[in-house]
Design a protein around this motif. Structure first.
Motif, PDB file in Angstrom:
ATOM      1  N   SER A 130      -5.027   7.009   0.990  1.00 39.02           N
ATOM      2  CA  SER A 130      -3.703   6.882   1.144  1.00 39.02           C
ATOM      3  C   SER A 130      -2.838   5.904   0.500  1.00 39.02           C
ATOM      4  O   SER A 130      -1.718   5.917   0.266  1.00 39.02           O
ATOM      5  CB  SER A 130      -3.633   6.763   2.584  1.00 39.02           C
ATOM      6  OG  SER A 130      -3.953   5.855   3.265  1.00 39.02           O
ATOM      7  N   LYS A 171       0.481   8.439  -4.484  1.00 37.37           N
ATOM      8  CA  LYS A 171       1.195   9.033  -5.544  1.00 37.37           C
ATOM      9  C   LYS A 171       0.413   8.512  -6.774  1.00 37.37           C
ATOM     10  O   LYS A 171       0.224   9.662  -7.582  1.00 37.37           O
ATOM     11  CB  LYS A 171       2.643   8.735  -5.656  1.00 37.37           C
ATOM     12  CG  LYS A 171       3.540   9.044  -4.443  1.00 37.37           C
ATOM     13  CD  LYS A 171       3.591  10.409  -4.173  1.00 37.37           C
ATOM     14  CE  LYS A 171       4.506  10.638  -3.122  1.00 37.37           C
ATOM     15  NZ  LYS A 171       4.519  12.119  -2.287  1.00 37.37           N
ATOM     16  N   GLU A 230       6.975   4.889  -5.890  1.00 37.28           N
ATOM     17  CA  GLU A 230       5.943   4.418  -4.910  1.00 37.28           C
ATOM     18  C   GLU A 230       5.699   2.970  -5.081  1.00 37.28           C
ATOM     19  O   GLU A 230       5.625   2.156  -4.293  1.00 37.28           O
ATOM     20  CB  GLU A 230       4.592   5.186  -4.903  1.00 37.28           C
ATOM     21  CG  GLU A 230       3.538   4.712  -4.241  1.00 37.28           C
ATOM     22  CD  GLU A 230       2.284   5.326  -4.541  1.00 37.28           C
ATOM     23  OE1 GLU A 230       2.048   6.283  -3.466  1.00 37.28           O
ATOM     24  OE2 GLU A 230       1.718   5.401  -5.430  1.00 37.28           O
ATOM     25  N   ARG A 265       8.209   0.737  -3.628  1.00 43.20           N
ATOM     26  CA  ARG A 265       7.829   0.437  -2.425  1.00 43.20           C
ATOM     27  C   ARG A 265       6.768  -0.481  -1.952  1.00 43.20           C
ATOM     28  O   ARG A 265       6.921  -1.138  -1.088  1.00 43.20           O
ATOM     29  CB  ARG A 265       7.549   1.948  -1.688  1.00 43.20           C
ATOM     30  CG  ARG A 265       7.285   1.913  -0.240  1.00 43.20           C
ATOM     31  CD  ARG A 265       6.779   3.254   0.183  1.00 43.20           C
ATOM     32  NE  ARG A 265       5.294   3.305  -0.116  1.00 43.20           N
ATOM     33  CZ  ARG A 265       4.720   4.420  -0.106  1.00 43.20           C
ATOM     34  NH1 ARG A 265       5.202   5.488   0.524  1.00 43.20           N
ATOM     35  NH2 ARG A 265       3.372   4.284  -0.426  1.00 43.20           N
ATOM     36  N   LEU A 306      11.787   2.025   3.155  1.00 42.99           N
ATOM     37  CA  LEU A 306      10.897   3.149   3.514  1.00 42.99           C
ATOM     38  C   LEU A 306      11.573   4.598   3.722  1.00 42.99           C
ATOM     39  O   LEU A 306      11.280   5.474   3.141  1.00 42.99           O
ATOM     40  CB  LEU A 306      10.111   2.985   4.905  1.00 42.99           C
ATOM     41  CG  LEU A 306       8.986   1.914   4.603  1.00 42.99           C
ATOM     42  CD1 LEU A 306       8.213   1.489   6.083  1.00 42.99           C
ATOM     43  CD2 LEU A 306       7.988   2.158   3.682  1.00 42.99           C
ATOM     44  N   ALA A 307      12.672   4.456   4.355  1.00 44.01           N
ATOM     45  CA  ALA A 307      13.465   5.728   4.596  1.00 44.01           C
ATOM     46  C   ALA A 307      13.927   6.114   3.202  1.00 44.01           C
ATOM     47  O   ALA A 307      14.188   7.198   2.730  1.00 44.01           O
ATOM     48  CB  ALA A 307      14.559   5.307   5.701  1.00 44.01           C
ATOM     49  N   THR A 367      13.058   5.265   0.171  1.00 44.96           N
ATOM     50  CA  THR A 367      11.750   5.920  -0.916  1.00 44.96           C
ATOM     51  C   THR A 367      11.307   7.439  -0.310  1.00 44.96           C
ATOM     52  O   THR A 367      11.144   7.978  -1.131  1.00 44.96           O
ATOM     53  CB  THR A 367      10.891   4.735  -1.054  1.00 44.96           C
ATOM     54  OG1 THR A 367      10.108   4.452   0.323  1.00 44.96           O
ATOM     55  CG2 THR A 367      11.231   3.601  -1.775  1.00 44.96           C
ATOM     56  N   LYS A 368      11.215   7.391   0.846  1.00 46.14           N
ATOM     57  CA  LYS A 368      10.829   8.793   1.367  1.00 46.14           C
ATOM     58  C   LYS A 368      11.780   9.682   1.057  1.00 46.14           C
ATOM     59  O   LYS A 368      11.323  11.029   0.661  1.00 46.14           O
ATOM     60  CB  LYS A 368      10.639   8.509   3.037  1.00 46.14           C
ATOM     61  CG  LYS A 368      10.107   9.860   3.621  1.00 46.14           C
ATOM     62  CD  LYS A 368       9.842   9.930   5.077  1.00 46.14           C
ATOM     63  CE  LYS A 368       9.317  11.004   5.490  1.00 46.14           C
ATOM     64  NZ  LYS A 368       9.096  11.201   7.100  1.00 46.14           N
ATOM     65  N   ALA A 369      12.999   9.607   1.392  1.00 42.16           N
ATOM     66  CA  ALA A 369      14.180  10.590   0.549  1.00 42.16           C
ATOM     67  C   ALA A 369      14.134  10.735  -0.825  1.00 42.16           C
ATOM     68  O   ALA A 369      14.112  11.823  -1.229  1.00 42.16           O
ATOM     69  CB  ALA A 369      15.403   9.951   1.323  1.00 42.16           C
ATOM     70  N   PHE A 418      11.277  10.816  -2.621  1.00 45.46           N
ATOM     71  CA  PHE A 418      10.034  11.572  -2.664  1.00 45.46           C
ATOM     72  C   PHE A 418      10.473  12.866  -2.570  1.00 45.46           C
ATOM     73  O   PHE A 418      10.068  13.834  -3.266  1.00 45.46           O
ATOM     74  CB  PHE A 418       8.961  11.249  -1.838  1.00 45.46           C
ATOM     75  CG  PHE A 418       8.417   9.893  -2.052  1.00 45.46           C
ATOM     76  CD1 PHE A 418       8.332   9.326  -3.242  1.00 45.46           C
ATOM     77  CD2 PHE A 418       7.779   9.080  -1.220  1.00 45.46           C
ATOM     78  CE1 PHE A 418       7.664   8.209  -3.598  1.00 45.46           C
ATOM     79  CE2 PHE A 418       6.971   7.700  -1.292  1.00 45.46           C
ATOM     80  CZ  PHE A 418       7.020   7.361  -2.639  1.00 45.46           C
ATOM     81  N   GLY A 419      11.172  13.306  -1.469  1.00 49.00           N
ATOM     82  CA  GLY A 419      11.447  14.736  -1.077  1.00 49.00           C
ATOM     83  C   GLY A 419      12.484  15.328  -2.025  1.00 49.00           C
ATOM     84  O   GLY A 419      12.320  16.361  -2.402  1.00 49.00           O
TER      85      GLY A 419
END
Length: 390
Positions: free
Chosen positions: A52, A56, A89, A92, A119-120, A122-124, A126-127
């Motif tokens: 994990s 990526k 990634e 991050r 974090l929010a 980079t997650k966005a 990614f999506g």
């Protein structure tokens, strides 16, 4: 209970002949054998779950190895999308250290609220970059992204980095610190936590600690890597890798060594802790700029040997290498060579840097040693002890 991710046990011992560093690892370096017997599609889905950290980058190296074993070359838009996700990634991962660990070196609180925002963000990203979650599947087709949403999120990330890291937009920061004098001026005049830490290293004289002459990992042809990884002693090589009999370094520092202002910093302060921390900051800014551009396509590649493929990814901590051997639609062998094994080799960059620390009391020596270890970032927990010979 043992740590499933493994640990590094680092001893820095004073002896009559000088300081000696011993590094032992319990990292499960052959855990990739869990993929043997699975189909390439099953392996591509499972691997980011098994590994994990830098998921990526792991997925990118995995799918590249699997596709090359099958003689496949991803279409340019897919390859660019994969590189973009690995770059986000990596930003991050660097921010984890810069915002959470660096403040503690100054006895300050970790910047948790800023990290939560990152974090929010980079997650966005990614999506938006991989809306259907299929980019890292072998033979993936093109993905249409919402360009307006992507540009907005990237601009928001740039603004957040300007506020909590650089003190100005990343591209302007790169112009400001393009030589050693500009870098020093930025450290002296900027109030962010990162700037204060680097200023502290300059003011305290600790900018030079952690020197190492370990050479950067050279470019190794696929055929030579395959031969070495699949040799009878391949497992021993993966656990303690050397090339042509020498330990090597692969890190943000070696990756960005030619980028200003690192040559000036190395000239003034050597290949020590200041240059290594500056390289992480530099990579965040450079990656942000690179994500905005059309990323380079991977060169066309066919298996060096039928059914065997090598995949590489520029993970946050250094070069990540995967090898996949596929026969009749099933994985026969799978091996991973991670940057931690290069950098924390018993004769590697960290061991040499620790042995070269100046004489000091135990408290100072342990603090400096921990900082050097964290500046190289082992990606797993470590125990540092300073035993003495009786």
């Amino acid at each position: 209970m043992s740590d499933p991710a493994g640990r590094l046990n680092i001893q820095l011992r004073r002896t009559a002949q000088g300081r000696v560093c011993a590094i032992d690892s319990t990292r499960p370096v052959m855990a990739s054998r869990l993929l043997v017997g699975r189909t390439p599609m099953e392996a591509a889905a499972l691997l980011p779950i098994l590994f994990s950290i830098c998921g990526k980058a792991q997925a990118s190296a995995c799918v590249t190895a699997l596709e090359r074993a099958d003689g496949l070359t991803p279409i340019p838009v897919v390859q660019a999308g994969r590189q973009r996700l690995v770059a986000v990634e990596t930003i991050r991962e660097h921010l984890w250290r810069i915002l959470l660990d660096w403040p503690r070196w100054l006895d300050e609180l970790a910047e948790r609220a800023d990290m939560a925002d990152m974090l929010a963000q980079t997650k966005a990203l990614f999506g938006v970059c991989d809306p259907d979650g299929q980019l890292f599947r072998p033979g993936a087709g093109g993905t249409v992204i919402d360009q307006a949403a992507f540009d907005r999120l990237l601009n928001e990330l740039d603004a957040r980095l300007a506020r909590c890291l650089f003190g100005l937009p990343a591209d302007h920061w790169l112009e400001t610190i393009k030589d050693g004098r500009g870098f020093a001026h930025w450290c002296e005049t900027t109030g962010t936590g990162a700037a204060r830490l680097l200023r502290h290293l300059l003011d305290s004289g600790e900018a030079v600690i952690g020197q190492s002459s370990v050479a950067a990992l050279p470019e190794i042809p696929d055929a030579e890597l395959i031969a070495r990884l699949t040799a009878p002693d391949g497992a021993e090589f993966i656990a303690r890798p050397t090339w042509n009999g020498c330990a090597h370094e692969t890190s943000p520092f070696t990756r960005r060594a030619a980028c200003a202002p690192l040559p000036d910093l190395v000239s003034c302060y050597g290949r020590g802790i200041l240059a290594r921390l500056a390289a992480q900051l530099l990579e965040v800014a450079c990656l942000l700029a690179e994500i905005r551009t059309d990323l380079a396509d991977a060169p066309a590649s066919t298996p060096v040997e039928s059914g065997i493929g090598i995949g590489r990814a520029a993970a946050a901590r250094g070069l990540l290498i995967h090898l996949a051997q596929v026969e009749q639609g099933r994985i026969r062998d799978y091996r991973i060579l991670a940057p931690t094994e290069w950098n924390f080799h018993p004769q590697g960059v960290v061991a040499q840097a620790l042995m070269g620390l100046p004489d000091a009391g135990d408290d100072t020596l342990k603090r400096q040693a921990e900082h050097i270890i964290m500046a190289t970032d082992p990606c797993v927990a470590f125990d540092l002890t300073l035993p003495t010979d009786d």
